[in-house]
Motif scaffolding. Structure first.
Motif, PDB file in Angstrom:
ATOM      1  N   TRP A  43       0.723  -1.164  -0.293  1.00 39.11           N
ATOM      2  CA  TRP A  43      -0.016  -0.031   0.021  1.00 39.11           C
ATOM      3  C   TRP A  43       1.016   1.313  -0.100  1.00 39.11           C
ATOM      4  CZ3 TRP A  43      -1.526   3.128   4.495  1.00 39.11           C
ATOM      5  CH2 TRP A  43      -2.660   3.891   4.215  1.00 39.11           C
ATOM      6  N   ALA A  44       1.828   1.382   0.737  1.00 42.60           N
ATOM      7  CA  ALA A  44       2.856   2.312   1.109  1.00 42.60           C
ATOM      8  C   ALA A  44       3.426   2.579  -0.446  1.00 42.60           C
ATOM      9  CB  ALA A  44       3.828   2.273   1.965  1.00 42.60           C
ATOM     10  N   VAL A  45       4.046   1.647  -1.134  1.00 42.31           N
ATOM     11  CA  VAL A  45       4.737   1.829  -2.156  1.00 42.31           C
ATOM     12  C   VAL A  45       3.672   2.194  -3.531  1.00 42.31           C
ATOM     13  CG1 VAL A  45       5.950   0.654  -4.162  1.00 42.31           C
ATOM     14  CG2 VAL A  45       6.423   0.022  -1.899  1.00 42.31           C
ATOM     15  N   LEU A  46       2.505   1.700  -3.400  1.00 41.82           N
ATOM     16  CA  LEU A  46       1.586   2.328  -4.550  1.00 41.82           C
ATOM     17  C   LEU A  46       0.958   3.639  -4.240  1.00 41.82           C
ATOM     18  CD1 LEU A  46      -0.630  -1.288  -4.793  1.00 41.82           C
ATOM     19  CD2 LEU A  46       0.839  -0.285  -6.515  1.00 41.82           C
ATOM     20  N   ARG A  47       0.956   3.963  -3.122  1.00 40.73           N
ATOM     21  CA  ARG A  47       0.383   5.298  -2.736  1.00 40.73           C
ATOM     22  C   ARG A  47       1.380   6.432  -2.547  1.00 40.73           C
ATOM     23  NH1 ARG A  47      -4.797   5.753  -3.789  1.00 40.73           N
ATOM     24  NH2 ARG A  47      -4.980   7.515  -2.150  1.00 40.73           N
ATOM     25  N   ASP A  48       2.715   6.361  -2.373  1.00 38.74           N
ATOM     26  CA  ASP A  48       3.760   7.324  -2.050  1.00 38.74           C
ATOM     27  C   ASP A  48       4.393   7.356  -3.388  1.00 38.74           C
ATOM     28  OD1 ASP A  48       6.227   8.497  -1.277  1.00 38.74           O
ATOM     29  OD2 ASP A  48       5.055   8.463   0.667  1.00 38.74           O
ATOM     30  N   PRO A  49       4.531   8.680  -4.039  1.00 47.54           N
ATOM     31  CA  PRO A  49       5.251   9.053  -5.216  1.00 47.54           C
ATOM     32  C   PRO A  49       6.688   8.792  -5.017  1.00 47.54           C
ATOM     33  CG  PRO A  49       3.394  10.501  -4.967  1.00 47.54           C
ATOM     34  CD  PRO A  49       3.689   9.895  -3.684  1.00 47.54           C
ATOM     35  N   ARG A  50       7.145   9.141  -3.887  1.00 43.81           N
ATOM     36  CA  ARG A  50       8.544   9.190  -3.313  1.00 43.81           C
ATOM     37  C   ARG A  50       9.188   7.601  -3.529  1.00 43.81           C
ATOM     38  NH1 ARG A  50       9.073  13.129   1.784  1.00 43.81           N
ATOM     39  NH2 ARG A  50       7.559  14.806   1.188  1.00 43.81           N
ATOM     40  N   LEU A  51       8.342   6.788  -3.106  1.00 45.57           N
ATOM     41  CA  LEU A  51       8.830   5.520  -3.039  1.00 45.57           C
ATOM     42  C   LEU A  51       8.952   4.888  -4.188  1.00 45.57           C
ATOM     43  CD1 LEU A  51       7.106   3.843   0.203  1.00 45.57           C
ATOM     44  CD2 LEU A  51       9.458   4.903   0.085  1.00 45.57           C
ATOM     45  N   GLN A  52       7.909   5.348  -5.174  1.00 45.86           N
ATOM     46  CA  GLN A  52       7.979   4.728  -6.741  1.00 45.86           C
ATOM     47  C   GLN A  52       9.014   4.979  -7.495  1.00 45.86           C
ATOM     48  OE1 GLN A  52       4.025   6.019  -8.079  1.00 45.86           O
ATOM     49  NE2 GLN A  52       2.912   5.122  -6.472  1.00 45.86           N
ATOM     50  N   TYR A 285      12.899  -6.186   6.438  1.00 47.63           N
ATOM     51  CA  TYR A 285      13.486  -5.599   5.140  1.00 47.63           C
ATOM     52  C   TYR A 285      12.840  -4.096   5.042  1.00 47.63           C
ATOM     53  CZ  TYR A 285      15.391  -9.531   2.733  1.00 47.63           C
ATOM     54  OH  TYR A 285      16.444 -10.468   2.591  1.00 47.63           O
ATOM     55  N   SER A 286      11.592  -3.873   5.625  1.00 50.46           N
ATOM     56  CA  SER A 286      10.873  -2.397   5.500  1.00 50.46           C
ATOM     57  C   SER A 286      10.367  -1.697   6.803  1.00 50.46           C
ATOM     58  CB  SER A 286       9.603  -2.796   4.550  1.00 50.46           C
ATOM     59  OG  SER A 286       9.975  -3.516   3.273  1.00 50.46           O
ATOM     60  N   LEU A 287       9.846  -2.625   7.455  1.00 51.30           N
ATOM     61  CA  LEU A 287       9.046  -1.599   8.650  1.00 51.30           C
ATOM     62  C   LEU A 287      10.096  -1.347   9.783  1.00 51.30           C
ATOM     63  CD1 LEU A 287       5.829  -3.542   9.233  1.00 51.30           C
ATOM     64  CD2 LEU A 287       6.340  -1.630   7.711  1.00 51.30           C
ATOM     65  N   ARG A 288      11.261  -1.607   9.779  1.00 54.29           N
ATOM     66  CA  ARG A 288      12.315  -1.000  10.494  1.00 54.29           C
ATOM     67  C   ARG A 288      13.095   0.212   9.490  1.00 54.29           C
ATOM     68  NH1 ARG A 288      16.971  -4.835  11.537  1.00 54.29           N
ATOM     69  NH2 ARG A 288      17.754  -3.309  13.028  1.00 54.29           N
ATOM     70  N   ASN A 289      12.581   0.151   8.319  1.00 52.12           N
ATOM     71  CA  ASN A 289      13.164   1.360   7.857  1.00 52.12           C
ATOM     72  C   ASN A 289      12.422   2.742   7.771  1.00 52.12           C
ATOM     73  OD1 ASN A 289      13.303   3.016   5.039  1.00 52.12           O
ATOM     74  ND2 ASN A 289      14.852   1.582   4.514  1.00 52.12           N
ATOM     75  N   LYS A 290      13.219   3.749   8.362  1.00 50.98           N
ATOM     76  CA  LYS A 290      12.752   5.131   8.489  1.00 50.98           C
ATOM     77  C   LYS A 290      11.691   5.462   7.430  1.00 50.98           C
ATOM     78  CE  LYS A 290      14.050   9.538  10.280  1.00 50.98           C
ATOM     79  NZ  LYS A 290      15.318  10.443  10.513  1.00 50.98           N
ATOM     80  N   GLU A 294       7.863   6.478   7.455  1.00 51.42           N
ATOM     81  CA  GLU A 294       7.399   7.766   7.125  1.00 51.42           C
ATOM     82  C   GLU A 294       6.371   8.126   6.148  1.00 51.42           C
ATOM     83  OE1 GLU A 294      10.800  10.260   6.428  1.00 51.42           O
ATOM     84  OE2 GLU A 294      11.423  10.532   8.395  1.00 51.42           O
ATOM     85  N   ALA A 295       6.534   6.919   5.001  1.00 47.14           N
ATOM     86  CA  ALA A 295       5.589   6.843   3.822  1.00 47.14           C
ATOM     87  C   ALA A 295       4.387   6.597   4.329  1.00 47.14           C
ATOM     88  CB  ALA A 295       6.209   5.925   2.709  1.00 47.14           C
ATOM     89  N   LEU A 296       4.281   5.289   5.056  1.00 48.04           N
ATOM     90  CA  LEU A 296       3.136   4.704   5.671  1.00 48.04           C
ATOM     91  C   LEU A 296       2.518   6.126   6.424  1.00 48.04           C
ATOM     92  CD1 LEU A 296       4.100   1.382   7.058  1.00 48.04           C
ATOM     93  CD2 LEU A 296       2.489   1.825   5.178  1.00 48.04           C
ATOM     94  N   ARG A 297       2.929   6.578   7.412  1.00 52.52           N
ATOM     95  CA  ARG A 297       2.381   8.000   7.655  1.00 52.52           C
ATOM     96  C   ARG A 297       1.817   8.616   7.100  1.00 52.52           C
ATOM     97  NH1 ARG A 297       6.605   9.365  10.583  1.00 52.52           N
ATOM     98  NH2 ARG A 297       6.654   7.769  12.083  1.00 52.52           N
TER      99      ARG A 297
END
Length: 304
Positions: A43-52, A285-290, A294-297
């Motif tokens: 969800w975070a990767v699909l919704r956050d343009p920075r991660l994409q 891999y991911s949820l420890r990643n800052k 922040e993208a989830l938030r």
């Protein structure tokens, strides 16, 4: 000899009622946790343009979706068998599960390799990283992992599906696996068995050696960094990633590189890499990643 039209997956027949209940509860919690953790990443990767725009997160998003599919091929059926044992699975459904279970396992090996390559390029060649791991190359890697993973075991699955099954219709496992399927065949098929283990060994050893070589280069690059927060963070990332690699590959090797593994040990080991590894992967891999947190938030605040 009487032909059969379905199989009964024995699962863990020696467990008592209480043990079955505890195992069922643990599997349900692990399945729910795996779905929740990995869906958050997707969800975070699909919704956050920075991660994409970042190859690392494109790979992580695909890897998270892979883990959802991987655990779903096995756990719902296993829970059903724990609650209502003795219900047969049709031969067609068994081979469909067999195909997706092994194809997704092969795809996981390839994605772990792609992720190791990405980290190696990012840490060893930071100035050229955006050129070496371009957006186009990243998506080409993603497509290659999915395509090659789903083609890797096609031949042995077709060979096993052409065997005749007669006599006992029980498979001493909780998933349709080549070892119990070959044991249930009317005739021995040594070449088919050799093809299964040869392809399993090839993809396991080729990818694990590539991953170890990639992280070896990463560790060498990190050791050249001055002591400090950046060096500590890089070492922490490497060790956690390698822990997942060791858990996944160690258990897979016991099952599919060593044909002599016994039925009970095979089942216990299978639980490690099909249930617990997908559960822990989002945390490591991911949820420890800052940046991921922040993208989830950000996405959560936008949705609210």
């Amino acid at each position: 000899m009487t032909s059969i039209d379905g199989f009964i997956l024995l699962g863990f027949p020696s467990l008592g009622w209480l043990s079955h209940t505890i195992l069922c509860a643990l599997l349900s919690l692990a399945y729910a946790g795996t779905l929740a953790g990995n869906l958050c990443i997707v969800w975070a990767v699909l919704r956050d343009p920075r991660l994409q725009r970042l190859p690392m997160y494109i790979l992580l998003g695909n890897f998270a979706w892979l883990e959802i599919c991987y655990i779903t091929t096995m756990v719902p059926r296993m829970l059903s068998d724990l609650v209502s044992p003795g219900i047969p699975i049709s031969i067609l459904a068994c081979f469909v599960q067999f195909y997706f279970f092994f194809s997704l396992g092969a795809t996981e090996c390839l994605f772990l390799s792609a992720m190791a390559l990405d980290r190696s390029l990012a840490i060893c060649h930071p100035l050229r990283y955006s050129v070496l791991m371009s957006h186009q190359l990243c998506w080409a890697l993603v497509a290659s992992c999915w395509l090659c993973g789903f083609l890797w075991f096609v031949v042995p699955i077709i060979l096993i599906s052409q065997l005749s099954f007669c006599g006992t219709n029980t498979l001493d496992h909780f998933v349709c696996d080549p070892a119990p399927l070959l044991a249930a065949s009317c005739t021995s098929a040594p070449r088919t068995e050799q093809a299964c283990y040869a392809l399993s060994s090839l993809i396991i050893f080729a990818t694990v050696l590539f991953i170890l070589a990639s992280y070896g280069l990463v560790i060498r690059a990190v050791l050249r960094l001055p002591a400090g927060a950046r060096r500590h963070k890089a070492f922490s990332t490497c060790t956690s990633h390698l822990a997942v690699v060791a858990l996944f590959y160690g258990s897979v090797m016991v099952n599919y590189v060593n044909p002599a593994a016994s039925g009970s040990s095979r089942k216990v080991v299978t639980l490690f890499y099909t249930v617990w590894t997908p559960l822990f992967n989002p945390l490591i891999y991911s949820l420890r990643n800052k940046e991921m947190k922040e993208a989830l938030r950000r996405t959560l605040l936008r949705e609210l």
